[in-house]
Design a protein around this motif. Structure first.
Motif, mmCIF file in Angstrom:
data_model
loop_
_atom_site.group_PDB
_atom_site.id
_atom_site.type_symbol
_atom_site.label_atom_id
_atom_site.label_comp_id
_atom_site.label_asym_id
_atom_site.label_seq_id
_atom_site.Cartn_x
_atom_site.Cartn_y
_atom_site.Cartn_z
ATOM 1 N N ASP A 64 -41.012 -0.002 21.894
ATOM 2 C CA ASP A 64 -40.990 -0.280 23.404
ATOM 3 C C ASP A 64 -40.455 -1.728 23.693
ATOM 4 O O ASP A 64 -39.824 -1.842 24.772
ATOM 5 N N GLN A 65 -41.128 -2.614 22.943
ATOM 6 C CA GLN A 65 -40.191 -3.950 23.092
ATOM 7 C C GLN A 65 -38.968 -3.972 23.054
ATOM 8 O O GLN A 65 -38.226 -4.875 23.865
ATOM 9 N N GLN A 101 -44.722 2.127 17.532
ATOM 10 C CA GLN A 101 -44.219 2.529 19.054
ATOM 11 C C GLN A 101 -44.145 1.012 19.807
ATOM 12 O O GLN A 101 -43.283 1.080 20.695
ATOM 13 N N LYS A 102 -45.102 0.162 19.692
ATOM 14 C CA LYS A 102 -45.071 -1.133 20.303
ATOM 15 C C LYS A 102 -43.690 -1.837 20.147
ATOM 16 O O LYS A 102 -43.218 -2.372 21.114
ATOM 17 N N THR A 103 -43.240 -1.855 18.730
ATOM 18 C CA THR A 103 -42.000 -2.530 18.446
ATOM 19 C C THR A 103 -40.793 -1.886 19.259
ATOM 20 O O THR A 103 -39.865 -2.653 19.843
#
Length: 478
Positions: A297-298, A293-295
C-alpha cells in the motif's frame, strides 16, 4: 651443444598456457571466474565508504526544474514577456525553438510551499517527496554540455556524450564487484510514464560495459514474459540436465581458454554460471506477493503491475537488500514540449508516492544509511514557452544551462540546498555542478577516488570522470 634461441620466441603466453592446460591455465580461469563475486580492482575501496550501493532514479526526458523544485515567484509578474537578451546571452537553442522570434516567459502555474526544517521549496505535485525534505540534498545548479536527449542521457550514464563508453554501473561493478553471487552487480529496470507515453527511447548501450569486460554490463529485467530472456529451461530440459550441459560446456571453454588465453572466455563461463543461478534467484526476487499489505500500500496502486515505476521501486528495494551494487531505474515521459501542465501531473502521479515509499522502506529496514539514492534527468527545461502560452498548454524546450537533481541516503547531508540560479531559472549564479562533479561525488560516497578508478584503453588510463578537472561536491556530504 648449440642452443636454438629462436625456440624461446615460440614459448609465448599462448604456448605456455596450452602446455599448462591442466595447471596454471585452468587455475587462471578459475580465478577469473571467482573474481565476479569480488572487487575486480585491488585496493578498492580507496577509503571507508559511506554507501555500499546506489539506486539511481533516472527521470528520462528532463523534468522541468522551475515547475518542481526551483521556485521563482517573481516570474508571475513577467508572464508573456520576452526573455531578455541579457539573460539568454546568445546561448544556443535547439532546432525546435531556434526559429522563434519571441521567447515568452511561462511562469509555473503550480503552487509551491516550504517543507521541513530545511525549508526546501517543492511543488504541490510532490506531496510525498516533500515529507522527506530534511533527508534529501537538492542540487539546483546542475549543468551539462549536451542539448539533445541521446547525447545528454549518454553523458549522464557514461561520462561521455559519444556512445561506446562504460556506464557508471559498469564502472562500479568493475571496481567493487558484487555482494551477491546469485544476482548481477548491476541491474536495470525501465518504465514508461503516463505524462508522455511516446517519449524518447532508451538503448541497451546506456547500461553497456563499453571497453570494460562484458561481465560488468547491466542486466535489464524485462517488463513482460521472463524477466530475463531464456531464464526458463527449454521444454524437456530439467535442472539436472541443464547443470550437466553447463558442466560440459564449461570443460570445452576451459580447453579453449588454455589455448587462447582470452579473458572473454572466462567472462562467458562466469555469465553462464550466473544465468544458471538466476533461474532460482530472479523468480524469488520478482515475487512481490511475499510483501506484506502495508508495504504494498505504501508504494501505491500500481505496485503489482510489472513495468510500472512503483513496481520497479519495490524491486529496487528488494535488489538493494540482496546486495546488488547498482540499480538503475529509467522512467520515461518527461519530455514536455507542449501540454506540460497535464503531462507533469501524470509524471508526478507515477513517481512521487513510489519514490517516497522507497526512501521509507529502505529506512525501515536499516538500508537507507548505506544506500545512495540519486534522482534527476539529463537536463532541464527553458523558462520560455514553445508554441501556446496558456495555463493548460504551455511547453518548455531543452535547457542544459541549469537544472535540479537530488540525492539522499548513504553519506548525504539531508536538508541541503546547493547552488543557485538567476531570477529566470536560466543561468547558474552560484556553485555550478557538472555531470563529472556528480559522478565524482557518487564514487566518493562509495569509497572511491574518481581519479584512481581507471582502465587502460587505447594507451590511456580512461576513467568515468574524463580528463577535465572534476570535484567532489563536499557540501553534499554528511
Amino acid at each position: 651443444m648449440m642452443f636454438d634461441l629462436r625456440g624461446l620466441d615460440r614459448l609465448n603466453r599462448r604456448t605456455f598456457l596450452t602446455r599448462s592446460a591442466a595447471g596454471i591455465g585452468l587455475a587462471a580461469l578459475g580465478s577469473l571466474v571467482a573474481d565476479e563475486a569480488r572487487g575486480a580492482v585491488a585496493g578498492l575501496p580507496h577509503f571507508k565508504p559511506k554507501a555500499k550501493r546506489v539506486i539511481y532514479l533516472f527521470q528520462s526526458g528532463a523534468p522541468s526544474q522551475m515547475d518542481l523544485f526551483d521556485y521563482k515567484p517573481n516570474l508571475k509578474a513577467r508572464h508573456g514577456e520576452n526573455l531578455p537578451d541579457s539573460i539568454r546571452m546568445g546561448q544556443r537553442l535547439t532546432g525546435m525553438t531556434a526559429g522563434q522570434s519571441k521567447f515568452p516567459v511561462a511562469p509555473s502555474i503550480f503552487k509551491f510551499a516550504q517543507h521541513g526544517n530545511s525549508g526546501h521549496w517543492m511543488c504541490e505535485l510532490l506531496p510525498h517527496t516533500a515529507k522527506w525534505a530534511d533527508s534529501i540534498a537538492v542540487v539546483k545548479s546542475m549543468q551539462t554540455s549536451a542539448i539533445n536527449h541521446d547525447p545528454a542521457v549518454t553523458f549522464f550514464q557514461t561520462g561521455q556524450e559519444l556512445a561506446g563508453r562504460p556506464s557508471i554501473g559498469s564502472w562500479l561493478s568493475y571496481g567493487l564487484g558484487s555482494e551477491n553471487k546469485d544476482l548481477p552487480a548491476y541491474v536495470v529496470l525501465t518504465s514508461r510514464g503516463s505524462g508522455r507515453p511516446d517519449d524518447q527511447p532508451l538503448y541497451d548501450r546506456l547500461w553497456g560495459s563499453g571497453f570494460l569486460p562484458t561481465q560488468h554490463q547491466g542486466v535489464k529485467l524485462r517488463n513482460q514474459g521472463d524477466p530475463v530472456l531464456y531464464l526458463s529451461d527449454p521444454p524437456g530440459v530439467d535442472r539436472a540436465l541443464r547443470r550437466d550441459m553447463l558442466d560440459d560446456l564449461g570443460e570445452l571453454n576451459k580447453m579453449k581458454f588454455a589455448t587462447a588465453g582470452d579473458p572473454e572466455i572466462a567472462t562467458r563461463v562466469a555469465q553462464y554460471e550466473m544465468a544458471f543461478r538466476m533461474q532460482t534467484s530472479v523468480p524469488d526476487l520478482i515475487n512481490v506477493g511475499k510483501e506484506d499489505q502495508k508495504t504494498l500500500d505504501q508504494y501505491g496502486p500500481e505496485v503489482k503491475r510489472p513495468g510500472s515505476y512503483a513496481y520497479n521501486c519495490l524491486l529496487a528495494r528488494r535488489l538493494a537488500e540482496r546486495g546488488v551494487r547498482f540499480v538503475q531505474l529509467f522512467h520515461m515521459g518527461w519530455d514536455h514540449h507542449g501540454g506540460l501542465p497535464t503531462a507533469l501531473r501524470g509524471q508526478c502521479r507515477d513517481t512521487d508516492q513510489p519514490t517516497a515509499a522507497l526512501l521509507a522502506d529502505l529506512k525501515n529496514r536499516g538500508l537507507l544509511d548505506d544506500t545512495l539514492i540519486v534522482w534527476g534527468g539529463e537536463f532541464g527545461r527553458t523558462v520560455y514557452s514553445q508554441g501556446s502560452l496558456t495555463a493548460t498548454d504551455y511547453g518548455r524546450d531543452h535547457h542544459p544551462r541549469c537544472f535540479t537533481v537530488w540525492l539522499a541516503g548513504g553519506g548525504v547531508k539531508g536538508g541541503v540546498s546547493h547552488g543557485e540560479t538567476d531570477d529566470y531559472c536560466y543561468n547558474v549564479t552560484k556553485d555550478p555542478v557538472s555531470v563529472h562533479d556528480l559522478h565524482a561525488t557518487i564514487l566518493h560516497l562509495l569509497g572511491i577516488d574518481h581519479e584512481k578508478l581507471t582502465f587502460k584503453f587505447q594507451g590511456l588510463d580512461a576513467r568515468l570522470t574524463g580528463v577535465e578537472p572534476s570535484k567532489v561536491v563536499k557540501a553534499l556530504l554528511a
